[in-house]
Design an enzyme around this catalytic site. Structure first.
Site, PDB file in Angstrom:
ATOM      1  N   SER A   1       0.833  -1.195   0.000  1.00 28.11           N
ATOM      2  CA  SER A   1       0.000   0.000   0.000  1.00 28.11           C
ATOM      3  C   SER A   1       0.876   1.257   0.000  1.00 28.11           C
ATOM      4  O   SER A   1       1.694   1.434  -0.905  1.00 28.11           O
ATOM      5  CB  SER A   1      -0.970  -0.041   1.189  1.00 28.11           C
ATOM      6  OG  SER A   1      -2.009   0.879   1.026  1.00 28.11           O
TER       7      SER A   1
ATOM      8  N   ASP B   1      -8.408  -5.817  -5.739  1.00 23.03           N
ATOM      9  CA  ASP B   1      -7.975  -4.686  -4.920  1.00 23.03           C
ATOM     10  C   ASP B   1      -8.648  -3.426  -5.449  1.00 23.03           C
ATOM     11  O   ASP B   1      -8.199  -2.846  -6.437  1.00 23.03           O
ATOM     12  CB  ASP B   1      -6.449  -4.546  -4.968  1.00 23.03           C
ATOM     13  CG  ASP B   1      -5.929  -3.534  -3.957  1.00 23.03           C
ATOM     14  OD1 ASP B   1      -6.740  -2.753  -3.423  1.00 23.03           O
ATOM     15  OD2 ASP B   1      -4.709  -3.521  -3.700  1.00 23.03           O
TER      16      ASP B   1
ATOM     17  N   HIS C   1      -6.643  -6.207  -1.048  1.00 23.04           N
ATOM     18  CA  HIS C   1      -5.481  -5.397  -0.680  1.00 23.04           C
ATOM     19  C   HIS C   1      -4.714  -6.137   0.411  1.00 23.04           C
ATOM     20  O   HIS C   1      -4.768  -5.788   1.592  1.00 23.04           O
ATOM     21  CB  HIS C   1      -5.986  -4.037  -0.189  1.00 23.04           C
ATOM     22  CG  HIS C   1      -4.954  -2.968  -0.139  1.00 23.04           C
ATOM     23  ND1 HIS C   1      -4.286  -2.513  -1.253  1.00 23.04           N
ATOM     24  CD2 HIS C   1      -4.480  -2.231   0.905  1.00 23.04           C
ATOM     25  CE1 HIS C   1      -3.455  -1.547  -0.903  1.00 23.04           C
ATOM     26  NE2 HIS C   1      -3.542  -1.370   0.401  1.00 23.04           N
TER      27      HIS C   1
END
Length: 759
Positions: A347, A467, A497
């Protein structure tokens, strides 16, 4: 369980014999396969005083225990070898399998019986049922000494460094930026855990603005109300330019000391880093400017923030200074560092890996960018629209800035700097242009794609097709923006994610060990990875090598129909409030065809292997001077599919070292589902040409436009059903416009095109 073995490299007989001998195996080519197997088992059962008891507890076939087999004159057969090998790896005959041949085929067992030397060598490199490779499991149990020196097997560093003797320290790197304008270079805190080793070691660095804590209350207060109307924008052409950051030179003199003075206590860590530490890789955690115990403002994704992270790599290579504390009086050098660095993390952490790579900094050999952003505009905006990341309606850049500006968690820092920080935050709010959703200089300064030509490091990506937080467009664009000579590898999975380093089906962490041993430690190896390693969506635990992501020449075209259909935007107050309260309710009804939408279904007449971005070509008109179009494509029929969140198979069974930081064994479930989102996309009709062109929408005037949905890789079979839904407001992603307007779509002159691999 199904094996997908990418970390194993074939070796010559000479290399295999040498590496096995270094581990204490005396495999003799003059011995029979049965004798060599017996010796091998006696060696790996080193924890037992009575090895014969263990052998009597295992079986050679369905009628003979293994001790009896070795005491007999029976020959070693393929069936016996596989039965024994599976037990060594933790599988139980009569429980996990009855027919060993069928079971080996079912789990895609990577070893082909024949050459007993190669078979035993590969067996050590094969994962057990609980996740570790056999050699890693043996080493974790004390198979070889914890020597605090390097020991390699099949191109991978073994866990021979004591995690309990690791050096834990903190230093403060002098960056080359002054983001708070106090006239001094911002100091950046670096938390270090490194092996106790007399020589120099490489580093894996995780650049994480979250690491020193987050200000969740301030972030929540900064969330935006999504229940607002879409703005009508003034037509214009947007201009941006390449900009550069201002850097600052080092200041003052400091005495040189040999040891850090601040000890590092317990910190949160990333389990891939935990795995690499006892294998001789230092772990560095860096929160960066604007975070607790560091200095500066949280500049959120720009090259000032990245420069400060880059300066840590510079320090590891002797190009920047670090101090023992904030007084800046005592300098410490990274004499333990060999100068070679890899970055890790998901991320925001993976985003910083992308940004760092585009600086071309010397010493950065590999980035492992997991679900990283490649352009911040595409995270909070899409095609001229404000779009929230999946699952986070109302979040925008300043709420992320508030979250990560952890200097305010220290009350003294709050007193000294909060007034200036609030002024900075106010300016950031203006720069975002949330009212328009347009691309501008603020976003351009946070677009790493335009600097991808500077990348020198080898690149590893991981990303999930499901995601919707950091959408697949980010990795797709970065993958294709890299220079042609850069080695790049993408693990494209079917999760959301999420991390993949502790999944049962893929030897990701072992592959990273092999790559980093080669690139950071200089270990000679033929190890390489394919460009794309894709998790097959059509079955459980199956991965495939592909040549590319996208770049397909063949398309399947689906015409939308005949005549014209209408999409109304305004909902009744009751429905609007239901959907605004729970976007999941909206999604469920959307997929079922119960909202204000156009729904199109097709039954496939042949197999279809989608690879790349779907393209929508539409002819439509709006009843007013604005409008947005949303689209989602679904695999729409009840079937078993991979679900996007990994489930726990076994808790704390993967030892990352030697009785050190146990990790969970995880995997994506393969379960019954009613449908699956293949891709989605959103477009502001005023940005129908491109991001830099804002056009007028003339009420009731036909417009022709095309736009791409999120890129993906997805396999469909003949007879599967596709569902395309076209609608306006999306209650998860877009602003929730109440305007009473409608879109008319000319179905006959509109189409969906899907890129696919040749069958």
């Amino acid at each position: 369980m199904r094996y997908n073995q990418y970390s194993y490299t074939k070796a010559s007989e000479e290399v295999m014999l040498d590496e096995l001998a270094r581990l204490g195996f005396t495999i003799q080519t003059t011995n029979s396969p049965k004798e060599n197997l017996h010796h091998f088992l006696q060696k790996i059962l080193f924890r037992y005083q009575d090895v014969n008891y263990v052998l009597s507890s295992w079986v050679a076939d369905q009628k003979t225990d293994l001790l009896t087999f070795f005491q007999s004159d029976k020959q070693l057969t393929e069936e016996v070898f596989y039965t024994v090998a599976l037990q060594v790896l933790g599988f139980a005959p009569f429980v996990d399998f009855d027919d060993v041949t069928a079971f080996c085929k079912e789990i895609h067992f990577p070893i082909t019986y024949g050459n007993i030397l190669e078979n035993l060598y590969q067996l050590l490199n094969t994962r057990t049922k609980l996740g570790n490779t056999l050699i890693d499991q043996l080493v974790s149990e004390g198979f070889i000494p914890e020597s605090n020196d390097y020991h390699f097997f099949n191109g991978k560093s073994l866990a021979t460094f004591s995690s309990h003797e690791a050096i834990r320290e903190v230093v403060y790197v002098e960056s080359r930026v002054d983001t708070d304008g106090d006239g001094k270079p911002d100091l950046v805190k670096v938390s270090i855990i490194r092996p106790s080793y007399e020589g120099q070691v490489p580093a894996v660095m995780t650049a994480s603005p979250y690491h020193q804590g987050t200000n969740d209350k301030a972030s929540d207060k900064a969330l935006h109300n999504m229940n607002v109307d879409l703005s009508c924008k003034n037509p214009r052409t947007i201009t941006v330019q390449e900009s550069s950051i201002q850097t600052i030179e080092p200041q003052g003199q400091a005495s040189l000391v040999e040891k850090a003075e601040e000890k590092l206590g317990h910190i949160g860590s990333y389990t891939l880093n935990d795995y690499l530490l006892p294998r001789g890789f230092a772990n560095l955690y860096v929160s960066g400017v604007g975070t607790k115990d560091s200095e500066g403002m949280m500049t959120s994704g720009d090259y000032q923030q990245i420069e400060a992270y880059k300066n840590v790599i510079d320090w590891l290579n002797g190009r920047c200074r670090a101090f023992t504390d904030h007084t800046r009086q005592r300098e410490i050098k990274a004499t333990w560092s060999n100068g070679k660095v890899a970055t890790t993390g998901i991320s925001y952490l993976g985003t910083m890996s992308n940004g760092l790579a585009t600086t071309g900094v010397d010493g950065l050999e590999v980035i492992i960018a997991e679900a990283g952003i490649s352009s911040w505009y595409n995270y909070y905006r899409e095609n001229g629209l404000v779009t929230s990341p999946g699952g986070y309606p109302g979040e925008d850049f300043e709420s992320l800035t508030e979250l990560t500006y952890s200097r305010n968690l220290l009350a003294g820092e709050y007193l000294r700097h909060n007034q200036a920080y609030q002024a900075y935050l106010d300016q950031q709010r203006k720069d975002l242009e949330r009212e328009t959703g347009d691309y501008n200089q603020f976003w351009h300064d946070r677009n790493y794609l335009i600097h991808a030509d500077k990348v020198k490091a080898e690149v590893v990506f991981t990303h999930g097709s499901q995601d919707w937080n950091v959408k697949p467009l980010h990795v797709y664009n970065m993958f294709h923006a890299l220079p042609a000579h850069i080695k790049k590898h993408l693990f494209f999975h079917n999760g959301a994610h999420v991390y993949i380093n502790n999944w049962q089906s893929i030897d990701f962490r072992e592959s990273m060990n092999a790559l980093l041993s080669k690139k950071l430690l200089g270990h000679s190896s033929d190890f390489d990875l394919p460009p794309v390693i894709w998790q097959d969506n059509s079955q459980a635990q199956n991965w495939m090598s592909l040549d590319d992501f996208g770049n397909q020449e063949d398309y399947s075209h689906f015409h939308l129909g005949k005549g014209s259909q209408e999409i109304r935007n305004r909902y009744s107050d009751e429905d609007y409030n239901r959907f605004a309260k729970s976007y999941q309710v909206f999604k469920n009804e959307l997929f079922e065809g119960k909202t204000q939408q156009i729904t199109l279904d097709w039954t496939l007449e042949q197999d279809l292997f989608i690879n790349g971005p779907a393209k929508l070509k539409l002819r439509l008109k709006s009843s007013t001077n604005k409008g947005l179009i949303s689209a989602q494509l679904l695999d729409y029929w009840p079937a078993k599919r991979l679900t996007p969140i990994p489930s726990l198979l076994e808790p704390r069974v993967m030892d990352n070292g030697r009785y050190y930081m146990l990790d969970n064994l995880m995997e994506l479930p393969f379960a019954d589902t009613p449908h699956r989102v293949i891709t989605k996309g959103f477009l502001n009709l005023q940005n129908r040409t491109d991001l830099l062109t804002v056009e007028e929408v003339v009420p009731n005037q036909w417009m022709e436009l095309s736009f791409e949905l999120q890129p993906t890789i997805y396999k469909l079979k003949k007879g599967d059903q596709l569902r395309l839904v076209l609608y306006t407001t999306d209650f998860e992603h877009t602003v929730r416009d109440k305007t009473d307007y409608h879109l008319s779509v000319d179905m006959e002159h509109s189409s969906l095109s899907l890129p696919h691999k040749k069958s």
